[in-house]
Design an enzyme around this catalytic site. Structure first.
Site, short mmCIF file in Angstrom:
data_model
loop_
_atom_site.label_atom_id
_atom_site.label_comp_id
_atom_site.label_asym_id
_atom_site.label_seq_id
_atom_site.Cartn_x
_atom_site.Cartn_y
_atom_site.Cartn_z
N HIS A 34 43.65 46.40 55.54
CA HIS A 34 44.06 47.79 55.78
C HIS A 34 42.89 48.69 55.39
O HIS A 34 41.80 48.19 55.04
CB HIS A 34 45.33 48.12 54.98
CG HIS A 34 45.27 47.67 53.56
ND1 HIS A 34 44.43 48.26 52.63
CD2 HIS A 34 45.90 46.68 52.90
CE1 HIS A 34 44.58 47.66 51.47
NE2 HIS A 34 45.46 46.67 51.61
N HIS A 37 40.61 48.00 52.36
CA HIS A 37 39.59 46.96 52.54
C HIS A 37 38.41 47.55 53.32
O HIS A 37 37.25 47.28 53.01
CB HIS A 37 40.14 45.77 53.34
CG HIS A 37 41.23 45.01 52.65
ND1 HIS A 37 42.54 45.04 53.05
CD2 HIS A 37 41.18 44.18 51.58
CE1 HIS A 37 43.26 44.27 52.27
NE2 HIS A 37 42.47 43.73 51.36
N GLY A 147 38.23 46.45 45.03
CA GLY A 147 39.01 47.68 44.89
C GLY A 147 39.46 47.89 43.45
O GLY A 147 39.78 46.95 42.74
N GLU A 148 39.50 49.16 43.05
CA GLU A 148 39.95 49.48 41.68
C GLU A 148 41.46 49.43 41.54
O GLU A 148 41.96 49.57 40.43
CB GLU A 148 39.42 50.87 41.29
CG GLU A 148 37.92 50.86 41.03
CD GLU A 148 37.38 52.20 40.55
OE1 GLU A 148 38.14 53.20 40.59
OE2 GLU A 148 36.21 52.24 40.15
N GLN A 153 41.59 42.75 37.59
CA GLN A 153 40.80 41.75 38.32
C GLN A 153 39.32 42.13 38.33
O GLN A 153 38.44 41.29 38.11
CB GLN A 153 41.34 41.65 39.75
CG GLN A 153 40.42 40.89 40.70
CD GLN A 153 41.04 40.70 42.07
OE1 GLN A 153 41.90 39.83 42.23
NE2 GLN A 153 40.62 41.47 43.06
N SER A 185 48.11 48.71 49.88
CA SER A 185 48.19 47.31 49.48
C SER A 185 48.74 46.50 50.65
O SER A 185 49.61 46.98 51.39
CB SER A 185 49.13 47.17 48.28
OG SER A 185 49.51 45.82 48.12
N ARG A 187 50.69 44.23 50.35
CA ARG A 187 52.10 43.93 50.04
C ARG A 187 53.02 45.11 50.38
O ARG A 187 54.23 44.94 50.37
CB ARG A 187 52.25 43.53 48.58
CG ARG A 187 51.65 42.14 48.31
CD ARG A 187 51.92 41.64 46.90
NE ARG A 187 51.63 40.22 46.77
CZ ARG A 187 50.55 39.72 46.16
NH1 ARG A 187 49.65 40.53 45.64
NH2 ARG A 187 50.37 38.43 46.08
O1 PAF Z 1 41.83 41.00 45.57
C1 PAF Z 1 41.96 40.04 46.35
O2 PAF Z 1 42.26 40.20 47.53
C2 PAF Z 1 41.80 38.62 45.81
O3 PAF Z 1 42.29 38.51 44.52
C3 PAF Z 1 40.36 38.10 45.89
C4 PAF Z 1 39.42 38.91 45.03
C5 PAF Z 1 39.89 38.13 47.34
C6 PAF Z 1 40.30 36.64 45.41
O4 PAF Z 1 41.13 35.82 46.18
#
Ligand code: PAF
Length: 278
Positions: A34, A37, A147-148, A153, A185, A187
């Site tokens: 989306h 990204h 992404g933040e 992560q 997202s 999701r």
């Molecule tokens: O943020 C994500 O989409 C995933 O966690 C990543 C960093 C691609 C690892 O699979």
């Protein structure tokens, strides 16, 4: 844009670019792309990189009761979006390519993974750290963009690249939001109309909590009341925390390193968001 599935082909293309003196930007994703990204892609292209996007739904970062099997897989649509955005290479490895028989190594980042999503999604960050270490080694980019929205992560990845001497620069890109504040997202597509209408409450709650914390309110009490409010409105809150932005450990006093974090389920979706307090 070329699309390759094998690591060998990916490495060959990167080697050719290197010989030509190109710099390389990398955007790892799980697909179902989306605009958020694409904002990572745009940042990499603006920074002047030949840009590689990976699409790989990583089984190791999903728990047994999570959405690995139902996670949207729409590679053709993803490829179309990436081609339109000007991406140079799409790397879409298979599970067998990433985790061949006998695969036995996992990357565990200590400390910050015990909090927030690390506490509520057992094994999740080990799966993320393992696949991201592999992807960064495979692509050997100059810079990689994350992404933040997945703030924790991003900190885990910064930690592991520092600790494992991975030379790729890790760049965080600000959250993209819908007009009503909902963080973009993959999701979000699980939300029905009713839940979609409620979803912005997550961000509204964080913003108003930030103001109340800055006004000097009792942090523990504010968090408890806000979580209760979300639960009353149809969410099931996994956590709502005020925590150190880098270490992710909980804070109960106003501190300039503090940031708000929330994860909550609504309908079929587990949504996360975070917000600065300063
Ligand atoms: O943020 C994500 O989409 C995933 O966690 C990543 C960093 C691609 C690892 O699979």
């Amino acid at each position: 844009m070329k699309t390759v599935q094998s690591l060998k082909q990916c490495r060959e293309i990167v080697a050719t670019w290197r010989k030509e003196g190109a710099s390389i930007g990398f955007v790892p994703t799980m697909g179902a792309l989306h605009d958020a990204h694409l904002s990572l892609v745009r940042q990499s292209l603006r920074d002047g990189h030949k840009t590689i996007v990976s699409v790989f739904v990583n089984p190791k970062q999903f728990g047994p009761n999570e959405d690995y099997t139902t996670y949207p897989r729409v590679l053709d649509a993803d490829a179309e979006l990436l081609r339109g955005a000007g991406v140079h290479l799409l790397f879409a490895p298979t599970v067998e390519e990433m985790y061949p028989a006998g695969f036995a190594t996992h990357v565990h980042v200590g400390g910050l993974t015990q909090f927030l999503c690390g506490a509520t999604r057992s094994g999740h960050f080990e799966g993320v750290a393992t696949v991201v270490t592999k992807l960064l080694n495979q692509v050997q980019a100059d810079a990689a963009y994350f992404g933040e929205k997945d703030w924790q992560q991003l900190q885990v990845i910064k930690r592991l690249t520092a600790d494992l001497d991975i030379a790729t620069r890790i760049i965080g890109v600000p959250i993209m939001r819908e007009d009503d504040g909902l963080a973009l997202s993959s999701r979000n597509r699980y939300l029905n109309a009713n839940d979609r209408a409620k979803a912005p409450l997550l961000n509204i709650t964080l913003r108003s909590l930030a103001e109340d914390i800055l006004a000097g309110g009792d942090i523990a009490a504010l968090l408890k009341t806000a979580a209760h409010g979300l639960n009353e409105n149809g969410f099931a809150v996994d956590y709502l925390e005020f925590a150190d932005a880098r270490l992710l450990s909980p804070l109960r006093n106003l501190d300039k390193s503090g940031r708000l974090f929330v994860a909550a389920r609504i309908g079929g979706a587990r949504l996360i968001d975070n917000w600065p307090v300063n």
